[in-house]
Design a protein around this motif. Structure first.
Motif, PDB file in Angstrom:
ATOM      1  N   ALA A 167      38.550  44.880  44.859  1.00  0.00           N
ATOM      2  CA  ALA A 167      37.189  44.847  45.398  1.00  0.00           C
ATOM      3  C   ALA A 167      36.168  44.961  44.278  1.00  0.00           C
ATOM      4  CB  ALA A 167      37.008  45.973  46.413  1.00  0.00           C
ATOM      5  N   GLU A 168      36.416  45.823  43.316  1.00  0.00           N
ATOM      6  CA  GLU A 168      35.487  45.979  42.197  1.00  0.00           C
ATOM      7  C   GLU A 168      35.465  44.735  41.313  1.00  0.00           C
ATOM      8  OE1 GLU A 168      35.846  50.842  41.600  1.00  0.00           O
ATOM      9  OE2 GLU A 168      37.165  49.479  40.496  1.00  0.00           O
ATOM     10  N   GLN A 169      36.644  44.192  41.016  1.00  0.00           N
ATOM     11  CA  GLN A 169      36.715  43.013  40.147  1.00  0.00           C
ATOM     12  C   GLN A 169      36.008  41.820  40.785  1.00  0.00           C
ATOM     13  OE1 GLN A 169      40.855  42.354  39.204  1.00  0.00           O
ATOM     14  NE2 GLN A 169      41.094  44.388  38.306  1.00  0.00           N
ATOM     15  N   PHE A 170      36.312  41.565  42.047  1.00  0.00           N
ATOM     16  CA  PHE A 170      35.716  40.407  42.699  1.00  0.00           C
ATOM     17  C   PHE A 170      34.270  40.679  43.111  1.00  0.00           C
ATOM     18  CE2 PHE A 170      39.888  38.893  42.331  1.00  0.00           C
ATOM     19  CZ  PHE A 170      39.847  37.522  42.482  1.00  0.00           C
ATOM     20  N   GLY A 171      33.935  41.935  43.340  1.00  0.00           N
ATOM     21  CA  GLY A 171      32.537  42.269  43.527  1.00  0.00           C
ATOM     22  C   GLY A 171      31.737  42.021  42.268  1.00  0.00           C
ATOM     23  N   THR A 172      32.340  42.299  41.118  1.00  0.00           N
ATOM     24  CA  THR A 172      31.678  42.013  39.839  1.00  0.00           C
ATOM     25  C   THR A 172      31.499  40.518  39.648  1.00  0.00           C
ATOM     26  OG1 THR A 172      32.611  44.024  38.849  1.00  0.00           O
ATOM     27  CG2 THR A 172      31.842  42.317  37.339  1.00  0.00           C
ATOM     28  N   LEU A 173      32.557  39.743  39.913  1.00  0.00           N
ATOM     29  CA  LEU A 173      32.463  38.289  39.780  1.00  0.00           C
ATOM     30  C   LEU A 173      31.407  37.720  40.720  1.00  0.00           C
ATOM     31  CD1 LEU A 173      36.283  37.472  39.556  1.00  0.00           C
ATOM     32  CD2 LEU A 173      34.600  37.050  37.755  1.00  0.00           C
ATOM     33  N   GLU A 174      31.380  38.183  41.957  1.00  0.00           N
ATOM     34  CA  GLU A 174      30.399  37.694  42.916  1.00  0.00           C
ATOM     35  C   GLU A 174      28.980  38.089  42.506  1.00  0.00           C
ATOM     36  OE1 GLU A 174      28.602  35.928  46.197  1.00  0.00           O
ATOM     37  OE2 GLU A 174      30.625  35.633  45.387  1.00  0.00           O
ATOM     38  N   SER A 175      28.827  39.259  41.899  1.00  0.00           N
ATOM     39  CA  SER A 175      27.501  39.688  41.441  1.00  0.00           C
ATOM     40  C   SER A 175      27.012  38.815  40.290  1.00  0.00           C
ATOM     41  CB  SER A 175      27.550  41.154  41.007  1.00  0.00           C
ATOM     42  OG  SER A 175      27.890  41.996  42.096  1.00  0.00           O
ATOM     43  N   LEU A 176      27.931  38.419  39.425  1.00  0.00           N
ATOM     44  CA  LEU A 176      27.566  37.594  38.273  1.00  0.00           C
ATOM     45  C   LEU A 176      27.395  36.127  38.641  1.00  0.00           C
ATOM     46  CD1 LEU A 176      29.976  39.144  35.622  1.00  0.00           C
ATOM     47  CD2 LEU A 176      27.482  39.354  35.646  1.00  0.00           C
ATOM     48  N   TYR A 177      28.208  35.646  39.584  1.00  0.00           N
ATOM     49  CA  TYR A 177      28.194  34.223  39.957  1.00  0.00           C
ATOM     50  C   TYR A 177      28.089  34.114  41.476  1.00  0.00           C
ATOM     51  CZ  TYR A 177      30.087  34.357  35.258  1.00  0.00           C
ATOM     52  OH  TYR A 177      30.279  34.632  33.928  1.00  0.00           O
ATOM     53  N   PRO A 178      26.956  34.495  42.053  1.00  0.00           N
ATOM     54  CA  PRO A 178      26.833  34.590  43.513  1.00  0.00           C
ATOM     55  C   PRO A 178      27.063  33.263  44.211  1.00  0.00           C
ATOM     56  CG  PRO A 178      24.682  34.778  42.430  1.00  0.00           C
ATOM     57  CD  PRO A 178      25.714  34.863  41.358  1.00  0.00           C
ATOM     58  N   GLY A 179      27.841  33.344  45.300  1.00  0.00           N
ATOM     59  CA  GLY A 179      28.104  32.164  46.107  1.00  0.00           C
ATOM     60  C   GLY A 179      29.130  31.214  45.542  1.00  0.00           C
ATOM     61  N   ARG A 180      29.835  31.627  44.467  1.00  0.00           N
ATOM     62  CA  ARG A 180      30.785  30.712  43.826  1.00  0.00           C
ATOM     63  C   ARG A 180      32.204  31.272  43.736  1.00  0.00           C
ATOM     64  NH1 ARG A 180      29.266  29.242  38.141  1.00  0.00           N
ATOM     65  NH2 ARG A 180      31.064  27.897  38.453  1.00  0.00           N
ATOM     66  N   ILE A 181      32.459  32.444  44.308  1.00  0.00           N
ATOM     67  CA  ILE A 181      33.745  33.122  44.110  1.00  0.00           C
ATOM     68  C   ILE A 181      34.561  33.130  45.400  1.00  0.00           C
ATOM     69  CG2 ILE A 181      34.855  35.295  43.465  1.00  0.00           C
ATOM     70  CD1 ILE A 181      33.386  33.826  41.161  1.00  0.00           C
ATOM     71  N   ASP A 182      35.842  32.752  45.291  1.00  0.00           N
ATOM     72  CA  ASP A 182      36.800  32.822  46.394  1.00  0.00           C
ATOM     73  C   ASP A 182      37.901  33.815  46.031  1.00  0.00           C
ATOM     74  OD1 ASP A 182      35.550  30.724  47.828  1.00  0.00           O
ATOM     75  OD2 ASP A 182      36.699  29.215  46.730  1.00  0.00           O
ATOM     76  N   LEU A 183      38.336  34.601  47.015  1.00  0.00           N
ATOM     77  CA  LEU A 183      39.444  35.537  46.807  1.00  0.00           C
ATOM     78  C   LEU A 183      40.614  35.106  47.675  1.00  0.00           C
ATOM     79  CD1 LEU A 183      40.905  38.038  45.860  1.00  0.00           C
ATOM     80  CD2 LEU A 183      39.470  39.422  47.392  1.00  0.00           C
ATOM     81  N   GLY A 184      41.566  34.400  47.045  1.00  0.00           N
ATOM     82  CA  GLY A 184      42.798  34.036  47.715  1.00  0.00           C
ATOM     83  C   GLY A 184      43.840  35.110  47.454  1.00  0.00           C
ATOM     84  N   LEU A 185      44.498  35.579  48.517  1.00  0.00           N
ATOM     85  CA  LEU A 185      45.430  36.704  48.423  1.00  0.00           C
ATOM     86  C   LEU A 185      46.833  36.298  48.847  1.00  0.00           C
ATOM     87  CD1 LEU A 185      43.226  39.450  50.106  1.00  0.00           C
ATOM     88  CD2 LEU A 185      43.755  39.283  47.662  1.00  0.00           C
ATOM     89  N   GLY A 186      47.832  36.751  48.081  1.00  0.00           N
ATOM     90  CA  GLY A 186      49.229  36.576  48.434  1.00  0.00           C
ATOM     91  C   GLY A 186      49.939  37.909  48.433  1.00  0.00           C
ATOM     92  N   ARG A 187      51.155  37.930  48.973  1.00  0.00           N
ATOM     93  CA  ARG A 187      51.912  39.185  49.018  1.00  0.00           C
ATOM     94  C   ARG A 187      53.177  39.160  48.176  1.00  0.00           C
ATOM     95  NH1 ARG A 187      56.031  39.550  53.271  1.00  0.00           N
ATOM     96  NH2 ARG A 187      56.354  37.484  54.193  1.00  0.00           N
ATOM     97  N   ALA A 188      53.515  37.986  47.590  1.00  0.00           N
ATOM     98  CA  ALA A 188      54.682  37.912  46.711  1.00  0.00           C
ATOM     99  C   ALA A 188      54.356  38.580  45.370  1.00  0.00           C
ATOM    100  CB  ALA A 188      55.087  36.466  46.496  1.00  0.00           C
TER     101      ALA A 188
END
Length: 336
Positions: A92-113
């Protein structure tokens, strides 16, 4: 041919060619990202893999920051972050940072493997489990991205209250059903799990419940593609990926090999069957042939988007393949 519009995106494992370095692979990724941005691709996702000398994208969120900083319009994402390798708060912190720096351009795709071998997974997870608690980890992560409640003690800063789109990734029906139940977009790993394609897409659509994120199912299909001036050249380019996968199933993974004219002397019959079965459904050929394959694929799957992996040894030919692919897509009416 189908004329249904479909966006095209790139899935990059940041392959390290033989004789090269991880640093050069990362520079190649940015060069490719800039190229596909200029010709109309929508997303550029990088994948988390560990302890593999042929893949340079282990620190996925760091690579994403590098790519986002060097591009302007591409959506930059993870394809994916293997959530059980991490604490949800960290993601959440890492992708929150990315979204704060590059708003509207970040996707978080998640896997469980784990995205690696068992020993490396143990080193990453330090006994945190085998990924069976993925739904609970996902719920925790989504709560960290939500608007904070009064008195809430644990917050992701930055991250809380940011609308980072979450996608679930899968190669079987588990994440497909979970994505459907939660009303999230789903990305299927057709590039290495073609046998489960239709079952997973059906499970996703059948289980879908409308949510604040989505009113109706939205499925993205991962696929391999090799497009060249001729069919023979396309098969030649694809042989690097075939060799890399052959080495993987033999337990000897390494940097991406250069292409070869003839694979017949490199694999045994049962190895050929395993490699070709795993890579079945690959788009391969010249632009006309790939356009026909693409139209058929869309007709059979009803995918809303395609995300394409092209592990080609030569960087200039890799760019050329993506250029030819988007031209093939446009010839069948794709909105790319």
């Amino acid at each position: 041919m189908s004329s249904r519009a479909i966006p095209l995106s790139v899935l990059d494992l940041c392959p390290v060619p033989q004789g090269s370095t991880p640093a050069q692979a990362l520079h190649n990724a940015l060069s490719l990202a800039r190229h596909v941005e200029a010709i109309g691709y929508k997303r550029y996702w990088v994948a988390e893999h560990h302890n593999m000398t042929g893949i340079a994208s282990a620190a996925t969120s760091v690579v994403m920051g590098y790519l986002a900083g060097g591009t302007q319009t591409l959506r930059i994402g993870s394809g994916g972050i293997m959530l059980p390798n991490h604490a949800p708060l960290q993601i959440a912190e890492q992708f929150g940072t990315l979204e704060s720096l590059y708003p509207g351009r970040i996707d978080l795709g998640l896997g469980r493997a784990p995205g690696t071998d068992q020993a490396t997974a143990q080193a990453l997870r330090h006994g945190r489990g085998d990924g069976s608690d993925f739904p609970q980890m996902l719920d925790e992560l989504r709560r960290l991205f939500a608007e904070p409640k009064p008195g809430q003690r644990l917050r992701a800063v930055p991250g809380a209250g940011l609308a980072v789109p979450i996608w679930l990734l899968g190669s079987s029906t588990f994440s497909a059903q979970l994505a459907g139940q939660l009303g999230l977009p789903f990305a299927f790993a057709g590039q290495f799990s073609p046998d489960y394609l239709h079952a997973a897409l059906s499970a996703y659509r059948d289980s879908f419940q409308p949510s604040a994120e989505l009113e109706k199912p939205h499925a993205m299909l991962g696929i391999n593609a090799y497009v060249a001036e001729s069919r023979e050249q396309a098969h030649f380019l694809a042989s690097s990926h075939q060799q890399a996968f052959l080495n993987l199933i033999r337990g000897t993974p390494g940097p991406m090999p250069p292409p070869v004219e003839d694979m017949s002397e490199l694999w045994l019959p049962h190895e050929k069957h395993q490699v070709m079965s795993t890579l079945a459904g690959t788009l391969i050929g010249d632009e006309q042939a790939v356009a026909e394959q693409l139209a058929d694929l869309l007709e059979r799957t009803g995918a809303n988007e395609l995300i394409v992996s092209s592990s080609i040894f030569d960087q200039s030919l890799r760019k050329d393949s993506y250029s030819r692919l988007i031209q093939a897509a446009r010839s069948v009416g794709s909105d790319v």
